[in-house]
Design a protein around this motif. Structure first.
Motif, mmCIF file in Angstrom:
data_model
loop_
_atom_site.group_PDB
_atom_site.id
_atom_site.type_symbol
_atom_site.label_atom_id
_atom_site.label_comp_id
_atom_site.label_asym_id
_atom_site.label_seq_id
_atom_site.Cartn_x
_atom_site.Cartn_y
_atom_site.Cartn_z
ATOM 1 N N GLU A 203 44.883 47.905 47.400
ATOM 2 C CA GLU A 203 43.436 47.880 47.215
ATOM 3 C C GLU A 203 43.021 48.014 45.754
ATOM 4 O OE1 GLU A 203 44.667 52.034 48.668
ATOM 5 O OE2 GLU A 203 45.083 49.931 49.160
ATOM 6 N N VAL A 204 43.900 48.509 44.900
ATOM 7 C CA VAL A 204 43.527 48.647 43.485
ATOM 8 C C VAL A 204 44.287 47.682 42.582
ATOM 9 C CG1 VAL A 204 42.938 51.065 43.807
ATOM 10 C CG2 VAL A 204 45.234 50.450 43.053
ATOM 11 N N GLN A 205 45.192 46.901 43.157
ATOM 12 C CA GLN A 205 45.989 45.994 42.335
ATOM 13 C C GLN A 205 45.115 44.973 41.620
ATOM 14 O OE1 GLN A 205 49.138 44.133 44.531
ATOM 15 N NE2 GLN A 205 50.320 46.021 44.721
ATOM 16 N N GLN A 206 44.140 44.383 42.332
ATOM 17 C CA GLN A 206 43.321 43.335 41.735
ATOM 18 C C GLN A 206 42.531 43.846 40.537
ATOM 19 O OE1 GLN A 206 43.540 40.141 42.501
ATOM 20 N NE2 GLN A 206 42.126 39.686 40.841
ATOM 21 N N SER A 207 41.923 45.032 40.693
ATOM 22 C CA SER A 207 41.139 45.578 39.585
ATOM 23 C C SER A 207 42.036 45.907 38.388
ATOM 24 C CB SER A 207 40.387 46.830 40.039
ATOM 25 O OG SER A 207 41.293 47.840 40.462
ATOM 26 N N VAL A 208 43.239 46.395 38.665
ATOM 27 C CA VAL A 208 44.178 46.700 37.586
ATOM 28 C C VAL A 208 44.613 45.418 36.886
ATOM 29 C CG1 VAL A 208 46.461 47.617 37.055
ATOM 30 C CG2 VAL A 208 44.975 48.832 38.637
ATOM 31 N N PHE A 209 44.887 44.377 37.680
ATOM 32 C CA PHE A 209 45.274 43.098 37.087
ATOM 33 C C PHE A 209 44.151 42.538 36.220
ATOM 34 C CE2 PHE A 209 48.306 42.269 40.862
ATOM 35 C CZ PHE A 209 49.261 43.062 40.243
ATOM 36 N N GLU A 210 42.913 42.675 36.689
ATOM 37 C CA GLU A 210 41.781 42.171 35.903
ATOM 38 C C GLU A 210 41.653 42.938 34.591
ATOM 39 O OE1 GLU A 210 38.469 42.502 38.496
ATOM 40 O OE2 GLU A 210 38.997 40.737 39.714
ATOM 41 N N ARG A 211 41.851 44.263 34.640
ATOM 42 C CA ARG A 211 41.812 45.044 33.404
ATOM 43 C C ARG A 211 42.944 44.643 32.465
ATOM 44 N NH1 ARG A 211 40.679 49.483 36.850
ATOM 45 N NH2 ARG A 211 42.796 50.292 36.574
ATOM 46 N N MET A 212 44.116 44.393 33.039
ATOM 47 C CA MET A 212 45.246 43.973 32.217
ATOM 48 C C MET A 212 44.970 42.619 31.562
ATOM 49 S SD MET A 212 48.383 45.105 34.730
ATOM 50 C CE MET A 212 49.641 44.337 33.716
ATOM 51 N N ILE A 213 44.379 41.692 32.338
ATOM 52 C CA ILE A 213 44.057 40.369 31.792
ATOM 53 C C ILE A 213 43.029 40.501 30.671
ATOM 54 C CG2 ILE A 213 42.947 38.158 32.328
ATOM 55 C CD1 ILE A 213 44.208 38.388 35.139
ATOM 56 N N ALA A 214 41.986 41.323 30.909
ATOM 57 C CA ALA A 214 40.952 41.520 29.881
ATOM 58 C C ALA A 214 41.552 42.131 28.615
ATOM 59 C CB ALA A 214 39.841 42.406 30.439
ATOM 60 N N GLU A 215 42.471 43.081 28.784
ATOM 61 C CA GLU A 215 43.112 43.712 27.632
ATOM 62 C C GLU A 215 43.961 42.705 26.858
ATOM 63 O OE1 GLU A 215 44.360 46.651 24.924
ATOM 64 O OE2 GLU A 215 42.664 46.510 26.309
ATOM 65 N N ARG A 216 44.701 41.876 27.600
ATOM 66 C CA ARG A 216 45.527 40.854 26.930
ATOM 67 C C ARG A 216 44.655 39.833 26.213
ATOM 68 N NH1 ARG A 216 48.172 44.379 28.190
ATOM 69 N NH2 ARG A 216 50.297 44.451 28.978
ATOM 70 N N GLN A 217 43.531 39.467 26.820
ATOM 71 C CA GLN A 217 42.621 38.523 26.168
ATOM 72 C C GLN A 217 42.031 39.130 24.895
ATOM 73 O OE1 GLN A 217 39.828 37.576 29.264
ATOM 74 N NE2 GLN A 217 41.096 35.919 30.103
ATOM 75 N N ARG A 218 41.675 40.416 24.960
ATOM 76 C CA ARG A 218 41.140 41.076 23.779
ATOM 77 C C ARG A 218 42.173 41.096 22.653
ATOM 78 N NH1 ARG A 218 41.330 45.767 21.309
ATOM 79 N NH2 ARG A 218 42.840 46.599 22.815
ATOM 80 N N ILE A 219 43.406 41.402 23.006
ATOM 81 C CA ILE A 219 44.472 41.429 21.999
ATOM 82 C C ILE A 219 44.713 40.033 21.430
ATOM 83 C CG2 ILE A 219 46.944 41.854 21.653
ATOM 84 C CD1 ILE A 219 46.736 44.079 23.749
ATOM 85 N N SER A 220 44.706 39.009 22.319
ATOM 86 C CA SER A 220 44.941 37.645 21.839
ATOM 87 C C SER A 220 43.810 37.179 20.922
ATOM 88 C CB SER A 220 45.077 36.689 23.027
ATOM 89 O OG SER A 220 43.856 36.590 23.752
ATOM 90 N N LYS A 221 42.555 37.562 21.231
ATOM 91 C CA LYS A 221 41.443 37.209 20.350
ATOM 92 C C LYS A 221 41.589 37.870 18.982
ATOM 93 C CE LYS A 221 37.961 36.359 23.946
ATOM 94 N NZ LYS A 221 36.693 36.844 24.560
#
Length: 281
Positions: free
Chosen positions: A170-188
């Protein structure tokens, strides 16, 4: 002979009731009317009282308990779904028989004890330590605590390892979204830093190019000036030695540049070229 044959047949039929074998993969205990008599730890041929004593065999080999996934709470209040694998063997068949009696009960007891030890240990570590950093150290402590308790059941715990540690569904999706957002921030950030560095390199390169071009142009003009100076000096020296010849040679060069095979020219009769051609023909 006829009298001996029935005796032989009876003995053959009764043999399993007082003779039995234990192979190298097994160990056994002998009970008489439910009361323990002795343990058989060595393989081979053994005897027992017929009809009265009962043999109970146990595995001597290493066994495994594959526990179902369970949820645990870490020190930083993160929930983890963990399933573990325990390797064990029956150390004392008598204690094992008295306490758990069979494999199903033994697996249940192992799951309960290891689950309890694992829950207590994971509660003292953050999630990143469980997943990556200190997993082996954590499981060694769980094994140490569980081994002491399982000795009471005649069980020797050999090893405990985590098969899988994951987040609840139930929390995997939200964690994955946070991980994706963090990776996008780092890539930017990396792209921004790269573009800034690229602009600096281009500016530095353009500056160096302009300096090189300006320096080269200055050197070329200097060389041209020096060449013109030398040429002028040569012309001056030549003219001073024979002015008439020098004038004649310069006129020939001029005529060579303006006249070719297809040229048609009109010359006055008093021109130098006309007189020169007239002398020729």
């Amino acid at each position: 002979m006829k009298r001996i044959l029935p005796i032989i047949i009876i003995l053959l039929l009764l043999t399993p009731s007082f003779i039995f074998t234990v192979d190298e993969r097994q160990q056994a205990i002998i009970t008489e009317l439910g009361e323990f008599k002795r343990a058989i730890l060595e393989p081979g041929l053994h005897f027992k009282k017929p009809f009265v004593e009962k043999i109970t065999r146990f595995e001597k080999r290493m066994l495994s308990t594959d526990a179902p996934p369970g949820q645990y709470l870490t020190l930083d209040k993160k929930r983890l779904v963990v399933d573990f694998l325990a390797r064990w063997r029956i150390k004392d068949p008598l204690i094992f028989f008295k306490s758990v009696r069979n494999m199903f009960a033994a697996n249940t007891r192992i799951e309960d004890i290891v689950y309890s030890e694992l829950r207590e240990e994971l509660a003292t570590h953050n999630i990143n330590e469980v997943i990556a950093e200190n997993r082996e150290l954590i499981m060694d402590k769980v094994k140490e605590g569980s081994s002491a308790k399982l000795k009471e059941y005649g069980i020797e715990l050999i090893d405990v390892r985590i098969k899988r540690a994951d987040l609840p569904t139930e929390v995997q999706q939200s964690v994955f979204e946070r991980m994706i957002a963090e990776r996008q921030r780092i890539s930017k950030r990396y792209r921004s830093e790269g573009e800034e560095e690229s602009a600096k390199i281009r500016a530095r390169t353009n500056k160096e190019k302009d300096i090189i071009i300006a320096t080269s142009y200055a050197k070329s003009e200097k060389i041209k000036g020096e060449g013109d100076k030398i040429a002028t000096q040569i012309y001056s020296d030549s003219y001073s030695k024979d002015p008439d010849f020098y004038e004649f040679w310069r006129k020939l060069e001029a005529y060579e540049k303006i006249i070719d095979e297809n040229s048609v020219i009109f010359l006055p009769i008093d021109s130098y070229l006309f007189n020169l051609l007239k002398k020729q023909y």
